[in-house]
Design an enzyme around this catalytic site. Structure first.
Site, PDB file in Angstrom:
ATOM      1  N   ASP A   8       0.865  -1.180   0.000  1.00  0.00           N
ATOM      2  CA  ASP A   8       0.000   0.000   0.000  1.00  0.00           C
ATOM      3  C   ASP A   8       0.901   1.230   0.000  1.00  0.00           C
ATOM      4  O   ASP A   8       2.132   1.106  -0.004  1.00  0.00           O
ATOM      5  CB  ASP A   8      -0.910  -0.028   1.227  1.00  0.00           C
ATOM      6  CG  ASP A   8      -2.225   0.713   1.013  1.00  0.00           C
ATOM      7  OD1 ASP A   8      -2.333   1.464   0.025  1.00  0.00           O
ATOM      8  OD2 ASP A   8      -3.140   0.553   1.833  1.00  0.00           O
ATOM      9  N   GLU A  10      -0.047   4.529   1.894  1.00  0.00           N
ATOM     10  CA  GLU A  10      -0.180   5.463   3.019  1.00  0.00           C
ATOM     11  C   GLU A  10       0.856   5.221   4.112  1.00  0.00           C
ATOM     12  O   GLU A  10       1.236   6.149   4.832  1.00  0.00           O
ATOM     13  CB  GLU A  10      -1.590   5.391   3.615  1.00  0.00           C
ATOM     14  CG  GLU A  10      -2.666   6.005   2.749  1.00  0.00           C
ATOM     15  CD  GLU A  10      -3.267   5.020   1.768  1.00  0.00           C
ATOM     16  OE1 GLU A  10      -4.273   5.347   1.116  1.00  0.00           O
ATOM     17  OE2 GLU A  10      -2.723   3.895   1.649  1.00  0.00           O
ATOM     18  N   HIS A  67      -2.640  -0.133  -3.796  1.00  0.00           N
ATOM     19  CA  HIS A  67      -3.086   1.211  -3.434  1.00  0.00           C
ATOM     20  C   HIS A  67      -3.974   1.811  -4.507  1.00  0.00           C
ATOM     21  O   HIS A  67      -3.625   1.819  -5.695  1.00  0.00           O
ATOM     22  CB  HIS A  67      -1.887   2.130  -3.213  1.00  0.00           C
ATOM     23  CG  HIS A  67      -2.276   3.558  -2.964  1.00  0.00           C
ATOM     24  ND1 HIS A  67      -2.923   3.961  -1.816  1.00  0.00           N
ATOM     25  CD2 HIS A  67      -2.142   4.673  -3.727  1.00  0.00           C
ATOM     26  CE1 HIS A  67      -3.156   5.260  -1.881  1.00  0.00           C
ATOM     27  NE2 HIS A  67      -2.700   5.717  -3.035  1.00  0.00           N
ATOM     28  N   HIS A 112      -1.203   1.093   6.728  1.00  0.00           N
ATOM     29  CA  HIS A 112      -1.655   2.156   7.627  1.00  0.00           C
ATOM     30  C   HIS A 112      -2.599   1.588   8.681  1.00  0.00           C
ATOM     31  O   HIS A 112      -3.085   0.453   8.559  1.00  0.00           O
ATOM     32  CB  HIS A 112      -2.369   3.250   6.833  1.00  0.00           C
ATOM     33  CG  HIS A 112      -3.489   2.704   5.986  1.00  0.00           C
ATOM     34  ND1 HIS A 112      -4.744   2.436   6.483  1.00  0.00           N
ATOM     35  CD2 HIS A 112      -3.517   2.365   4.671  1.00  0.00           C
ATOM     36  CE1 HIS A 112      -5.506   1.955   5.526  1.00  0.00           C
ATOM     37  NE2 HIS A 112      -4.787   1.891   4.403  1.00  0.00           N
ATOM     38  N   HIS A 124      -7.314   5.008   7.978  1.00  0.00           N
ATOM     39  CA  HIS A 124      -8.641   4.814   7.402  1.00  0.00           C
ATOM     40  C   HIS A 124      -8.840   3.323   7.171  1.00  0.00           C
ATOM     41  O   HIS A 124      -7.914   2.523   7.333  1.00  0.00           O
ATOM     42  CB  HIS A 124      -8.792   5.577   6.081  1.00  0.00           C
ATOM     43  CG  HIS A 124      -7.951   5.027   4.970  1.00  0.00           C
ATOM     44  ND1 HIS A 124      -6.585   5.246   4.880  1.00  0.00           N
ATOM     45  CD2 HIS A 124      -8.272   4.254   3.900  1.00  0.00           C
ATOM     46  CE1 HIS A 124      -6.114   4.636   3.813  1.00  0.00           C
ATOM     47  NE2 HIS A 124      -7.108   4.018   3.201  1.00  0.00           N
ATOM     48  N   GLU A 142      -7.727  -2.940   7.448  1.00  0.00           N
ATOM     49  CA  GLU A 142      -7.337  -3.617   6.215  1.00  0.00           C
ATOM     50  C   GLU A 142      -6.340  -4.755   6.455  1.00  0.00           C
ATOM     51  O   GLU A 142      -6.486  -5.843   5.867  1.00  0.00           O
ATOM     52  CB  GLU A 142      -6.775  -2.611   5.211  1.00  0.00           C
ATOM     53  CG  GLU A 142      -7.818  -1.664   4.659  1.00  0.00           C
ATOM     54  CD  GLU A 142      -7.220  -0.555   3.805  1.00  0.00           C
ATOM     55  OE1 GLU A 142      -6.190  -0.801   3.143  1.00  0.00           O
ATOM     56  OE2 GLU A 142      -7.780   0.556   3.797  1.00  0.00           O
TER      57      GLU A 142
END
Length: 283
Positions: A8, A10, A67, A112, A124, A142
């Site tokens: 990802d 972030e 992402h 993240h 998030h 996630e």
């Protein structure tokens, strides 16, 4: 043994703003320079994990670009031995590849923290419209959902890198045996103290090697099934839509729930409800 690396953006070193992780087609031309730098670092960290996996004895490595549009990696910066997955709307989304024969470990890079986490940069869950996901009463982000899906195929999650809050959450949820590398210390939603990018890559490579060397001892992550799932949105209008899906019950103004017989069903129903709930709130 082969491994899958889900990467990802972030949680990548140097990233602390949505501007840095928004592809130009969505964020406009103003952010091109910052996004390009972030995608290069994302690629370098994924490649560092791949090199570490090879150092640890992996025979093959698949990197899943995970992402946003899932078209962020700069392929020319990857080791020539790796294969990579790009493009979104994939059957297994962020962990595409874990279903392949011979895969023995999942590594998560650039991750993240879940929505609502304090002092966690860009925290998030999934699409930013999800307030919380609870599996058998426990809050899940996630990494949790991806590890659970990998576990459905008998693949253990052995490594995670990202901000310090995300790394701690993964180790708390999956167990301290998961090797964690924090490449930045979160200060707030939009700030962090970062390692030097090169140092971040060195630590990721070392951590990935350690994780892969002991992957044979790791156990796939799972929960008790059938599992109870609660999905809370940021607005009641989204729950209005999701609550109309057969098999889904309305719990409160912003929350719906469902039961899953296994992790594959749990994950696919979660994705479906998120998509169903993607409506304009200014209509």
């Amino acid at each position: 043994m082969n491994v899958v690396i889900s990467v990802d953006m972030e949680g990548v070193c140097g990233v602390a703003s949505w501007v840095q992780v928004s592809p130009p087609e969505f964020g406009g031309l103003v952010n091109v320079g910052e996004y390009e730098r972030a995608r290069v670092q994302m690629t370098r960290e994924a490649n560092a994990a791949a090199l570490g996996a090879f150092d640890g004895g992996a025979e093959g490595v698949v990197i899943a670009d995970s992402h946003d549009t899932m078209r962020n990696l700069v392929p020319d910066l990857l080791d020539e031995r790796v294969r990579y997955v790009s493009g979104n709307d994939r059957p297994l989304s962020m962990v595409q590849g874990v279903q392949e024969a011979g895969v023995g470990a999942l590594l998560m890079v650039g991750y993240h923290a879940r929505a609502g986490s304090q002092s966690a940069p860009l925290a998030h869950t999934w699409n930013g419209q999800v307030r919380d996901v609870r599996v058998n009463g426990l809050s899940a982000g996630e990494p949790y959902l991806n590890a659970l899906l990998a576990g459905h195929y008998g693949v253990p999650t052995v490594f995670v890198s990202g901000d310090d809050v995300a790394v701690k959450q993964v180790q708390d949820d999956l167990g301290a045996s998961v090797v964690g590398v924090a490449v930045k210390e979160g200060l707030s939603m939009f700030s962090a103290v970062h390692l030097h990018p090169a140092e971040a890559c060195r630590r990721i490579r070392a951590g990935a090697a350690q994780a892969v060397r002991r992957a044979a001892e790791a156990r796939p992550f799972t929960v008790i099934f059938p599992a109870s799932v609660q999905l809370s949105f940021d607005h009641q209008a989204r729950a209005d839509q999701a609550g109309r899906v057969p098999g889904v019950t309305r719990i409160d103004a912003v929350t719906v729930g469902y039961s899953s017989p296994d992790a594959y069903h749990l994950f696919q129903m979660f994705r479906t409800l998120c998509r169903v709930a993607e409506i304009r709130l200014d209509a």
